[in-house]
Design a protein around this motif. Structure first.
Motif, PDB file in Angstrom:
ATOM      1  N   PHE A  74       0.798  -1.198  -0.050  1.00  0.00           N
ATOM      2  CA  PHE A  74      -0.011   0.093   0.029  1.00  0.00           C
ATOM      3  C   PHE A  74       1.112   1.164   0.054  1.00  0.00           C
ATOM      4  N   PHE A  75       1.881   1.158   0.761  1.00  0.00           N
ATOM      5  CA  PHE A  75       2.822   2.393   0.723  1.00  0.00           C
ATOM      6  C   PHE A  75       3.458   2.570  -0.440  1.00  0.00           C
ATOM      7  N   ALA A  76       3.922   1.714  -1.291  1.00  0.00           N
ATOM      8  CA  ALA A  76       4.374   2.077  -2.784  1.00  0.00           C
ATOM      9  C   ALA A  76       3.346   2.635  -3.532  1.00  0.00           C
ATOM     10  N   LEU A  77       2.241   2.270  -3.484  1.00  0.00           N
ATOM     11  CA  LEU A  77       1.081   3.057  -4.249  1.00  0.00           C
ATOM     12  C   LEU A  77       0.939   4.549  -3.825  1.00  0.00           C
ATOM     13  N   ALA A  78       0.973   4.530  -2.377  1.00  0.00           N
ATOM     14  CA  ALA A  78       0.845   5.814  -1.830  1.00  0.00           C
ATOM     15  C   ALA A  78       1.680   6.973  -2.127  1.00  0.00           C
ATOM     16  N   LEU A  79       2.882   6.316  -1.953  1.00  0.00           N
ATOM     17  CA  LEU A  79       4.189   6.967  -2.250  1.00  0.00           C
ATOM     18  C   LEU A  79       4.112   7.848  -3.663  1.00  0.00           C
ATOM     19  N   GLY A  80       3.944   6.867  -4.653  1.00  0.00           N
ATOM     20  CA  GLY A  80       3.988   7.296  -6.130  1.00  0.00           C
ATOM     21  C   GLY A  80       2.778   8.327  -6.353  1.00  0.00           C
ATOM     22  N   LEU A  92      -2.244   8.569 -10.938  1.00  0.00           N
ATOM     23  CA  LEU A  92      -2.305   6.999 -11.125  1.00  0.00           C
ATOM     24  C   LEU A  92      -1.146   6.378 -12.001  1.00  0.00           C
ATOM     25  N   ALA A  93      -0.739   6.973 -12.832  1.00  0.00           N
ATOM     26  CA  ALA A  93       0.375   6.241 -13.651  1.00  0.00           C
ATOM     27  C   ALA A  93       1.599   6.084 -12.500  1.00  0.00           C
ATOM     28  N   ALA A  94       1.959   7.440 -11.901  1.00  0.00           N
ATOM     29  CA  ALA A  94       3.124   7.323 -10.943  1.00  0.00           C
ATOM     30  C   ALA A  94       3.004   6.213  -9.763  1.00  0.00           C
ATOM     31  N   ALA A  95       1.670   6.279  -9.249  1.00  0.00           N
ATOM     32  CA  ALA A  95       1.271   5.301  -8.370  1.00  0.00           C
ATOM     33  C   ALA A  95       1.572   3.974  -8.884  1.00  0.00           C
ATOM     34  N   ILE A  96       1.350   3.628 -10.068  1.00  0.00           N
ATOM     35  CA  ILE A  96       1.809   2.126 -10.617  1.00  0.00           C
ATOM     36  C   ILE A  96       3.072   1.806 -10.933  1.00  0.00           C
ATOM     37  N   VAL A  97       3.727   2.875 -11.399  1.00  0.00           N
ATOM     38  CA  VAL A  97       4.968   2.851 -11.826  1.00  0.00           C
ATOM     39  C   VAL A  97       5.882   2.620 -10.163  1.00  0.00           C
ATOM     40  N   SER A  98       5.491   3.260  -9.283  1.00  0.00           N
ATOM     41  CA  SER A  98       6.163   2.962  -7.992  1.00  0.00           C
ATOM     42  C   SER A  98       5.902   1.638  -7.355  1.00  0.00           C
ATOM     43  N   LEU A  99       4.570   1.033  -7.400  1.00  0.00           N
ATOM     44  CA  LEU A  99       4.358  -0.209  -6.933  1.00  0.00           C
ATOM     45  C   LEU A  99       5.003  -1.043  -7.878  1.00  0.00           C
ATOM     46  N   PHE A 173      -1.754   7.435 -22.887  1.00  0.00           N
ATOM     47  CA  PHE A 173      -0.612   7.234 -24.084  1.00  0.00           C
ATOM     48  C   PHE A 173       0.387   8.269 -23.371  1.00  0.00           C
ATOM     49  N   ASP A 174       0.319   9.382 -22.753  1.00  0.00           N
ATOM     50  CA  ASP A 174       1.344  10.201 -22.505  1.00  0.00           C
ATOM     51  C   ASP A 174       2.368   9.497 -21.413  1.00  0.00           C
ATOM     52  N   SER A 175       1.604   8.645 -20.629  1.00  0.00           N
ATOM     53  CA  SER A 175       2.619   8.127 -19.536  1.00  0.00           C
ATOM     54  C   SER A 175       3.180   6.869 -19.989  1.00  0.00           C
ATOM     55  N   MET A 176       2.790   6.166 -21.128  1.00  0.00           N
ATOM     56  CA  MET A 176       2.992   4.771 -21.382  1.00  0.00           C
ATOM     57  C   MET A 176       4.594   4.869 -21.480  1.00  0.00           C
ATOM     58  N   ILE A 177       5.161   5.718 -22.411  1.00  0.00           N
ATOM     59  CA  ILE A 177       6.509   5.275 -22.748  1.00  0.00           C
ATOM     60  C   ILE A 177       7.416   5.717 -21.324  1.00  0.00           C
ATOM     61  N   PRO A 178       7.137   7.013 -20.501  1.00  0.00           N
ATOM     62  CA  PRO A 178       7.958   7.301 -19.339  1.00  0.00           C
ATOM     63  C   PRO A 178       7.749   5.946 -18.368  1.00  0.00           C
ATOM     64  N   ALA A 179       6.679   5.305 -18.112  1.00  0.00           N
ATOM     65  CA  ALA A 179       6.633   4.478 -17.319  1.00  0.00           C
ATOM     66  C   ALA A 179       7.330   2.975 -17.921  1.00  0.00           C
ATOM     67  N   MET A 180       7.150   2.770 -19.028  1.00  0.00           N
ATOM     68  CA  MET A 180       7.892   1.681 -19.627  1.00  0.00           C
ATOM     69  C   MET A 180       9.476   1.852 -19.377  1.00  0.00           C
TER      70      MET A 180
END
Length: 213
Positions: A74-80, A92-99, A173-180
């Motif tokens: 949960f903390f990884a999600l909240a931190l992102g 949302l994308a940052a939370a997913i990347v962090s997790l 789409f904007d977050s896809m490449i940075p997240a990958m």
């Protein structure tokens, strides 16, 4: 203290802990209830009371499993989320990347006991790493993953869509490449760590630093 309070990384870290207060309190109550029932049985001899409270103890065990046993998750999600809020990114994308960055950094081998022997089960997450045990791993790799994601996001490394898309699709789409890029970068870091140390970062941190301390 005022200077420290203006550092956005620390503010996001603080806010992530605060946002988890509901599960923190619920998990704490679950541990307290179970401990009081066990103490009443073992030290006061209240066998009947402990027997009657078994349903409540079972409920407390379930609550603990859904709160403290997954605290780092949960903390990884909240931190992102809080970091993206502080740095004005896609939350949302940052939370997913962090997790995802945190999950990449913990072992996919679980140890179970079978007739007194320890058996390693591969391709299974060790749930102990999702608890408070893996909190530092969540902070470290969640932050690194977010930093890489944010650098790519702010650098406009993304797919340029000419069509007018709904906001949700455009944001994805904007977050896809940075997240990958962030996720593969964390994967590369963990691969190099495994090659050098022979174990996952989460396990190495636990056995080399946390347990001795």
């Amino acid at each position: 203290a005022s200077r420290l309070g203006q550092i956005r990384w620390l503010v996001a870290l603080r806010d992530a802990f605060i946002s988890l207060m509901p599960i923190t309190i619920a998990g704490s109550l679950a541990v307290l209830i179970k401990s009081l029932v066990i103490a009443a049985r073992d030290h006061l001899g209240w066998e009947t009371f402990a027997y009657l409270m078994q349903p409540l103890v079972s409920i407390s065990n379930l609550v603990w499993r859904g709160t403290f046993s997954l605290y780092a998750f949960f903390f990884a999600l909240a931190l992102g989320y809080q970091l993206a809020k502080a740095f004005e990114g896609n939350r949302l994308a940052a939370a997913i990347v962090s997790l995802s960055s945190f999950a990449l950094s913990i072992a996919n081998v679980a140890q179970i006991k079978f007739h007194g022997d320890n058996i390693a089960v591969k391709n299974a997450f060790d749930i102990s790493q999702f608890s408070t045990t893996g909190l530092f791993t969540a902070i470290l790799f969640g932050s690194i993953g977010f930093a890489i994601y944010l650098a790519c996001y702010k650098g406009r490394i993304m797919i340029q869509m000419k069509a007018n898309l709904p906001h949700a699709e455009q944001a994805a789409f904007d977050s896809m490449i940075p997240a990958m890029i962030a996720i593969f970068s964390i994967g590369g870091i963990n691969y190099l760590f495994q090659v050098m140390k022979g174990k996952y970062f989460g396990n190495w941190l636990l056995t080399s630093i946390q347990e001795p301390l």
